[in-house]
Design an enzyme around this catalytic site. Structure first.
Site, PDB file in Angstrom:
ATOM      1  N   CYS A 156      43.165  23.305  43.305  1.00 54.72           N
ATOM      2  CA  CYS A 156      43.736  24.657  43.275  1.00 54.72           C
ATOM      3  C   CYS A 156      45.072  24.752  44.009  1.00 54.72           C
ATOM      4  O   CYS A 156      45.852  25.658  43.750  1.00 54.72           O
ATOM      5  CB  CYS A 156      42.759  25.663  43.879  1.00 54.72           C
ATOM      6  SG  CYS A 156      41.224  25.819  42.942  1.00 54.72           S
ATOM      7  N   CYS A 201      42.329  27.395  49.705  1.00 54.40           N
ATOM      8  CA  CYS A 201      41.282  26.369  49.671  1.00 54.40           C
ATOM      9  C   CYS A 201      41.374  25.588  48.368  1.00 54.40           C
ATOM     10  O   CYS A 201      41.874  26.084  47.354  1.00 54.40           O
ATOM     11  CB  CYS A 201      39.909  27.000  49.819  1.00 54.40           C
ATOM     12  SG  CYS A 201      39.518  28.238  48.568  1.00 54.40           S
ATOM     13  N   HIS A 255      43.425  33.766  39.019  1.00 49.86           N
ATOM     14  CA  HIS A 255      43.581  32.455  39.662  1.00 49.86           C
ATOM     15  C   HIS A 255      43.774  31.384  38.595  1.00 49.86           C
ATOM     16  O   HIS A 255      42.851  30.631  38.272  1.00 49.86           O
ATOM     17  CB  HIS A 255      42.347  32.170  40.513  1.00 49.86           C
ATOM     18  CG  HIS A 255      42.351  30.855  41.223  1.00 49.86           C
ATOM     19  ND1 HIS A 255      43.495  30.115  41.471  1.00 49.86           N
ATOM     20  CD2 HIS A 255      41.314  30.124  41.753  1.00 49.86           C
ATOM     21  CE1 HIS A 255      43.176  29.016  42.115  1.00 49.86           C
ATOM     22  NE2 HIS A 255      41.860  28.990  42.299  1.00 49.86           N
TER      23      HIS A 255
END
Length: 389
Positions: free
Chosen positions: A91, A375, A345
């Site tokens: 990510c 994260c 996201h």
């Protein structure tokens, strides 16, 4: 001494990563090319001056495979002489791209770089790069973690349990994300950073009119009987509302030395001040933002109270709330225009999207220092501090 500054930052509106999402019909190459083209057009520089394009992509398979950043740069009209590469830190891929770009500029390896990211989750589903199945652990990893790791949803549940976060707290945070994002959209706070595409002018996932009552009716999203037996402490508080959205989008930032910016007549938006990467327990997986924040603050010689605005990726509500508990951060300074729970996201794009939003929010509010952290799968996190100029 050489430095690295951001002189332009743009992103697409974030679309829902579904077959009926607004950006579903936009090929991933064209989705990234749009931001690459916009960041150059808005700055007015000659793209031939760019030393490299560093793109973050998580699911590097299919149309997002084979160093897709290079194809996107060519699709954006960059000269064939401009190289490009693609990185994957899950990510945090495009936040890592920003780190690599800035560190290359500071070291003297580059003068001008574009750092970017993209993910078309509606066209290339999350996990598609693990096609073929097989053993992803190997002998040594399996020996170290004999019970195996868990999905991010279960990790989020474990964090909520360990930090004593209730379902109501998680839902309240999620609702606040939508409310802040809706207000920012209405007030035009995103206008400067957005590059509309395919008829989409604002972020598609923001829900207006949600209430705690409606969120309270949602069922736990990750309940699993085997996991319930393994982790009896879990309260099963995570729902679709307190998790980030599956999304499509891209973002790009133009990074160079302040000296080069002066030569080109460009006014920097912010200086890339300090960088950190951290690892943490891969079972909890999403908590490395805590040590990453501590590390980057130490490197910068700052305290959390010195940070005016924070962008931390809202992978799940408990990620942000546990981080705030441990760092002592003031939540009124965090994700002031909403976060991934509302905006979305798009994996590989999120690092660059957060930085783009942070840079423009700092300009709008006159903030001096900004912190970005997120994260990443496997118990990783990046953290970056920038200073408005």
């Amino acid at each position: 001494m050489r430095d690295a500054v951001i002189v332009e930052a743009v992103r697409t509106p974030i679309g829902r990563g579904k077959p009926n999402g607004a950006l579903h019909d936009v090929h991933a190459v064209d989705l990234l090319a749009h931001s690459l083209r916009e960041v150059v057009d808005r700055s007015g520089i000659d793209p031939a001056l760019i030393d490299d394009v560093i793109g973050g992509i998580v699911t590097q398979v299919g149309e997002q495979g084979a160093n897709m950043t290079r194809r996107a740069a060519l699709a954006a009209g960059y000269p064939e002489s401009v190289p490009a590469t693609t990185v994957d830190r899950q990510c945090g891929s495009s936040q890592q791209a920003i780190h690599f770009a800035a560190q290359g500029v500071i070291s003297g390896a580059y003068d001008i770089v574009v750092a970017a990211g993209v993910e078309s989750m509606g066209r290339i589903p999350m996990g598609a790069s693990m096609i073929g199945g097989g053993d992803f652990s190997g002998v040594g990893f399996a020996e170290r973690y004999p019970e195996g790791l868990v999905s991010q949803g279960i990790s989020a549940e474990l964090i909520a349990a360990r930090w004593g976060l209730t379902r109501t707290q998680l839902d309240e945070f999620a609702l606040g994300s939508h409310e802040k994002a809706a207000l920012a959209t209405k007030n035009g706070s995103f206008a400067r950073e957005l590059a509309p595409i395919a008829g989409l002018e604002t972020d598609e996932g923001i829900r207006v009119g949600s209430t705690l009552e409606t969120l309270g009716k949602l069922r736990p999203a990750y309940y699993d009987e085997a996991m319930a037996a393994r982790f009896p402490e879990i309260g099963w508080a995570i729902t679709a509302a307190s998790a980030s959205q599956v999304s499509d989008g891209s973002a790009a930032l133009l990074i160079m030395t302040s000296e080069r910016a002066r030569e080109l007549g460009l006014k920097p938006l912010a200086r890339l001040h300090s960088f950190a990467v951290a690892g943490d327990d891969p079972l909890l997986m999403l908590t490395a933002v805590i040590p990453a924040t501590r590390k980057v603050l130490q490197r910068a010689g700052l305290q959390i109270s010195d940070i005016d605005l924070v962008e931390i990726n809202e992978a799940f509500s408990p990620v942000v709330l546990s981080w705030a508990q441990d760092t002592g951060a003031d939540l009124s300074r965090v994700n002031v225009n909403g976060g991934a729970i509302a905006i979305g996201h798009p994996l590989g794009a999120s690092g660059a999207r957060l930085m783009t939003t942070l840079v423009h929010a700092m300009q709008e509010r006159g903030a001096r220092y900004g912190l970005q952290t997120m994260c990443e799968a496997g118990g990783l996190a990046n953290a970056t501090i920038i200073e408005r100029l």
